[in-house]
Write a protein that holds these residues in place. Structure first.
Motif, PDB file in Angstrom:
ATOM      1  N   GLU A   1       0.844  -1.215   0.000  1.00 48.02           N
ATOM      2  CA  GLU A   1       0.000   0.000   0.000  1.00 48.02           C
ATOM      3  C   GLU A   1       0.870   1.252   0.000  1.00 48.02           C
ATOM      4  OE1 GLU A   1      -0.614  -1.676   3.783  1.00 48.02           O
ATOM      5  OE2 GLU A   1       0.022  -2.884   2.083  1.00 48.02           O
ATOM      6  N   GLU A   2       2.022   1.170   0.646  1.00 48.04           N
ATOM      7  CA  GLU A   2       2.900   2.349   0.653  1.00 48.04           C
ATOM      8  C   GLU A   2       3.544   2.545  -0.715  1.00 48.04           C
ATOM      9  OE1 GLU A   2       5.339   3.406   3.866  1.00 48.04           O
ATOM     10  OE2 GLU A   2       4.232   2.197   5.326  1.00 48.04           O
ATOM     11  N   ALA A   3       3.992   1.440  -1.308  1.00 49.21           N
ATOM     12  CA  ALA A   3       4.610   1.537  -2.637  1.00 49.21           C
ATOM     13  C   ALA A   3       3.621   2.107  -3.647  1.00 49.21           C
ATOM     14  CB  ALA A   3       5.098   0.159  -3.085  1.00 49.21           C
ATOM     15  N   ARG A   4       2.328   1.728  -3.485  1.00 50.94           N
ATOM     16  CA  ARG A   4       1.312   2.184  -4.440  1.00 50.94           C
ATOM     17  C   ARG A   4       1.042   3.681  -4.344  1.00 50.94           C
ATOM     18  NH1 ARG A   4      -2.003  -1.895  -6.754  1.00 50.94           N
ATOM     19  NH2 ARG A   4      -2.747  -0.183  -8.019  1.00 50.94           N
ATOM     20  N   ARG A   5       1.666   4.362  -3.403  1.00 43.68           N
ATOM     21  CA  ARG A   5       1.573   5.832  -3.385  1.00 43.68           C
ATOM     22  C   ARG A   5       2.240   6.439  -4.610  1.00 43.68           C
ATOM     23  NH1 ARG A   5       4.302   7.148   1.901  1.00 43.68           N
ATOM     24  NH2 ARG A   5       4.156   9.295   1.169  1.00 43.68           N
ATOM     25  N   LEU A   6       3.003   5.610  -5.357  1.00 43.72           N
ATOM     26  CA  LEU A   6       3.611   6.104  -6.602  1.00 43.72           C
ATOM     27  C   LEU A   6       2.646   6.001  -7.789  1.00 43.72           C
ATOM     28  CD1 LEU A   6       7.241   4.642  -6.412  1.00 43.72           C
ATOM     29  CD2 LEU A   6       6.386   6.826  -5.600  1.00 43.72           C
ATOM     30  N   ASP A   7       1.472   5.382  -7.584  1.00 48.00           N
ATOM     31  CA  ASP A   7       0.512   5.191  -8.682  1.00 48.00           C
ATOM     32  C   ASP A   7       0.206   6.454  -9.498  1.00 48.00           C
ATOM     33  OD1 ASP A   7       0.264   2.503  -8.383  1.00 48.00           O
ATOM     34  OD2 ASP A   7      -1.762   2.514  -7.533  1.00 48.00           O
ATOM     35  N   PRO A   8      -0.008   7.610  -8.842  1.00 48.65           N
ATOM     36  CA  PRO A   8      -0.372   8.794  -9.639  1.00 48.65           C
ATOM     37  C   PRO A   8       0.665   9.157 -10.705  1.00 48.65           C
ATOM     38  CG  PRO A   8      -0.742   9.208  -7.309  1.00 48.65           C
ATOM     39  CD  PRO A   8      -0.046   7.882  -7.399  1.00 48.65           C
ATOM     40  N   TRP A   9       1.895   8.674 -10.572  1.00 48.81           N
ATOM     41  CA  TRP A   9       2.944   8.991 -11.550  1.00 48.81           C
ATOM     42  C   TRP A   9       3.110   7.890 -12.596  1.00 48.81           C
ATOM     43  CZ3 TRP A   9       3.002  10.385  -6.470  1.00 48.81           C
ATOM     44  CH2 TRP A   9       3.067  11.767  -6.220  1.00 48.81           C
ATOM     45  N   CYS A  10       2.362   6.802 -12.438  1.00 50.70           N
ATOM     46  CA  CYS A  10       2.475   5.719 -13.436  1.00 50.70           C
ATOM     47  C   CYS A  10       1.096   5.135 -13.720  1.00 50.70           C
ATOM     48  CB  CYS A  10       3.473   4.646 -13.001  1.00 50.70           C
ATOM     49  SG  CYS A  10       3.141   3.895 -11.400  1.00 50.70           S
ATOM     50  N   ARG A  11       0.102   6.016 -13.964  1.00 52.42           N
ATOM     51  CA  ARG A  11      -1.213   5.522 -14.373  1.00 52.42           C
ATOM     52  C   ARG A  11      -1.628   6.187 -15.689  1.00 52.42           C
ATOM     53  NH1 ARG A  11      -4.295   8.235  -9.445  1.00 52.42           N
ATOM     54  NH2 ARG A  11      -4.357  10.373 -10.153  1.00 52.42           N
ATOM     55  N   ASP A  12      -2.653   5.645 -16.330  1.00 51.40           N
ATOM     56  CA  ASP A  12      -3.205   6.207 -17.575  1.00 51.40           C
ATOM     57  C   ASP A  12      -2.123   6.478 -18.624  1.00 51.40           C
ATOM     58  OD1 ASP A  12      -5.549   6.221 -16.090  1.00 51.40           O
ATOM     59  OD2 ASP A  12      -5.290   8.309 -15.463  1.00 51.40           O
ATOM     60  N   GLY A  13      -1.276   5.514 -18.873  1.00 50.37           N
ATOM     61  CA  GLY A  13      -0.274   5.667 -19.922  1.00 50.37           C
ATOM     62  C   GLY A  13       0.940   6.490 -19.528  1.00 50.37           C
ATOM     63  N   GLN A  14       0.977   6.984 -18.305  1.00 49.24           N
ATOM     64  CA  GLN A  14       2.143   7.775 -17.883  1.00 49.24           C
ATOM     65  C   GLN A  14       3.318   6.871 -17.524  1.00 49.24           C
ATOM     66  OE1 GLN A  14       1.276  11.426 -15.449  1.00 49.24           O
ATOM     67  NE2 GLN A  14      -0.543  10.201 -15.028  1.00 49.24           N
ATOM     68  N   THR A  15       4.516   7.394 -17.771  1.00 47.89           N
ATOM     69  CA  THR A  15       5.714   6.587 -17.575  1.00 47.89           C
ATOM     70  C   THR A  15       6.595   7.130 -16.455  1.00 47.89           C
ATOM     71  OG1 THR A  15       5.681   6.089 -19.926  1.00 47.89           O
ATOM     72  CG2 THR A  15       7.723   5.596 -18.754  1.00 47.89           C
ATOM     73  N   LEU A  16       6.960   6.235 -15.575  1.00 48.43           N
ATOM     74  CA  LEU A  16       7.835   6.551 -14.446  1.00 48.43           C
ATOM     75  C   LEU A  16       9.110   5.722 -14.596  1.00 48.43           C
ATOM     76  CD1 LEU A  16       8.217   7.604 -11.437  1.00 48.43           C
ATOM     77  CD2 LEU A  16       6.998   5.540 -10.726  1.00 48.43           C
ATOM     78  N   ALA A  17      10.263   6.339 -14.401  1.00 41.97           N
ATOM     79  CA  ALA A  17      11.521   5.576 -14.422  1.00 41.97           C
ATOM     80  C   ALA A  17      12.138   5.659 -13.038  1.00 41.97           C
ATOM     81  CB  ALA A  17      12.484   6.145 -15.453  1.00 41.97           C
ATOM     82  N   LEU A  18      12.675   4.544 -12.586  1.00 43.22           N
ATOM     83  CA  LEU A  18      13.315   4.524 -11.274  1.00 43.22           C
ATOM     84  C   LEU A  18      14.821   4.415 -11.446  1.00 43.22           C
ATOM     85  CD1 LEU A  18      10.950   2.047  -9.383  1.00 43.22           C
ATOM     86  CD2 LEU A  18      10.897   4.545  -9.370  1.00 43.22           C
ATOM     87  N   VAL A  19      15.543   5.308 -10.795  1.00 41.94           N
ATOM     88  CA  VAL A  19      17.001   5.232 -10.810  1.00 41.94           C
ATOM     89  C   VAL A  19      17.492   5.253  -9.367  1.00 41.94           C
ATOM     90  CG1 VAL A  19      17.319   6.327 -13.046  1.00 41.94           C
ATOM     91  CG2 VAL A  19      17.221   7.744 -11.005  1.00 41.94           C
TER      92      VAL A  19
END
Ligand SMILES: Nc1nc2c(ncn2[C@@H]2O[C@H](COP(=O)(O)OP(=O)(O)OP(=O)(O)O)[C@@H](O)[C@H]2O)c(=O)[nH]1
Ligand SMILES: [Zn+2]
Length: 342
Positions: free
Chosen positions: A169-187
């Protein structure tokens, strides 16, 4: 997995503008780059495509047009993350393309390093991505908020989150940056929790082995660079731990991250002020009254030097290459002329 549409794959107006009206060429998004092919996703499913030039010109996240077998066109990128490749030959290396947000992952422990964060922030700014700092292992310290404040101080534009990456549930706080076709990269460094976050966000169990207690840096467990679908309906790019990260050609990114210092320099009395001991230096004045941290000024200088050095060595390598080609041709002409003169 239901098949995403072009928009679901991240296609946007930025790419529409590059096409003539009515152009319906099939489109594909690159999910992995191999030595002689690129792997792509299309609304009709996956495709393995040959490229007209070396695959090194393509990055995970790129949009291409294709005929089912070959890439026919590489679309101009909306954003791009690149670094100078490690090794003796100076060369820019593409890390990822069309990334909306760069998630810079570090832990609330010794991995936290202001200079490294600023470096990643400059890369995000230079590439045009939104910056986000994800502080993992918040469960192992009472000082998570202090880490968050220190990160926020580096860039007011960055979104800063603290979490326990192992709690879905905590990790899913990143959802707004990787939903609806949006792309998130982790470095971020090895062992900070990128794979753990990726597992929670994609629902795919990649190989995360516990890091050895005596190995603070962690073991390398990420197999390859890839674009993956998230549970929230967007995309996630996870790149292997980026060691030997070098800047080049990101002067604008540095200016953005260090806007506080760059603003001060405009108020210095001398236009060529070196901000050392010149009279009327606004930068030294800010250090004097505590508005600016002397260590931050030093980090700004160091990143600027590194960027100039790397950008110059790439430009010089190109110039040497061109000169060698010219010398070859001119050498011949001059020899002919000498003989004729005799
Ligand atoms: N307590 C705690 N442990 C974490 C957290 N995030 C990750 N870990 C643990 O740290 C170790 C390394 O996590 P990974 O997700 O493999 O790290 P990584 O960044 O993917 O590492 P590489 O694949 O080497 O780049 C694992 O044992 C995780 O369970 C966290 O927020 N809290
Ligand atoms: Zn000055």
């Amino acid at each position: 997995m239901n098949t995403p549409t072009d928009a679901g794959l991240g296609w946007s107006a930025h790419f529409d503008r590059q096409l003539d009206a009515g152009d319906t060429s099939p489109r594909a998004r690159i999910v992995a780059v191999h030595r002689d092919r690129v792997e792509a996703l299309t609304p009709d499913g996956p495709a393995l495509l040959r490229t007209p030039e070396e695959t090194g010109h393509y990055a995970v996240g790129d949009w291409v047009l294709h005929d089912g077998v070959h890439v026919t066109r590489l679309m101009d990128r909306e954003t791009v993350i690149q670094r100078r490749s490690a090794g003796p030959v100076a060369k820019d290396q593409l890390i990822a393309a069309n990334v909306g947000t760069l998630g810079i992952v570090t832990s609330c422990n010794d991995d936290f390093n202001e200079a490294r964060l600023e470096r990643y922030l400059a890369i995000a700014a230079a590439g045009g991505c939104l910056p986000m700092v994800v502080l993992t292992k918040a469960d192992l310290t009472d000082e998570a908020d202090d880490y968050a404040r220190r990160a926020q101080r580096l860039s007011p534009l960055a979104t800063v989150l603290t979490l326990d990456a192992r709690e879905p549930e905590e990790a899913r706080r990143l959802d707004p940056w990787c939903r609806d076709g949006q792309t998130l990269a982790l470095v971020g460094s090895s062992g900070v929790g990128k794979t753990t976050l990726q597992n929670a966000l994609t629902g795919i169990e990649a190989a995360t082995r516990g890091i050895r207690e005596d190995d603070a840096k962690g073991r390398h467990t990420t197999p390859a660079r890839a674009l993956r679908r998230t549970l929230a309906g967007g995309w996630l790019i996870d790149t292997p731990g980026m060691r030997e990260l070098q800047l080049s050609g990101v002067a604008e990114g540095i200016a953005e991250v260090f806007a506080d210092i760059e603003d001060l320099t405009t108020a210095c009395r001398f236009r060529d002020c070196a901000h050392e001991a010149e009279p009327g230096c606004a930068v030294q004045a800010a250090i004097g009254d505590g508005r600016l941290d002397a260590a931050r000024l030093e980090r700004w200088r160091k990143l600027g030097r590194e960027d100039r050095y790397n950008s110059e060595s790439i430009a010089q390598a190109r110039a040497r290459f061109r000169a060698a080609g010219k010398m070859h041709r001119h050498g011949k002409t001059r020899g002919d002329w000498k003989r004729g003169d005799r």
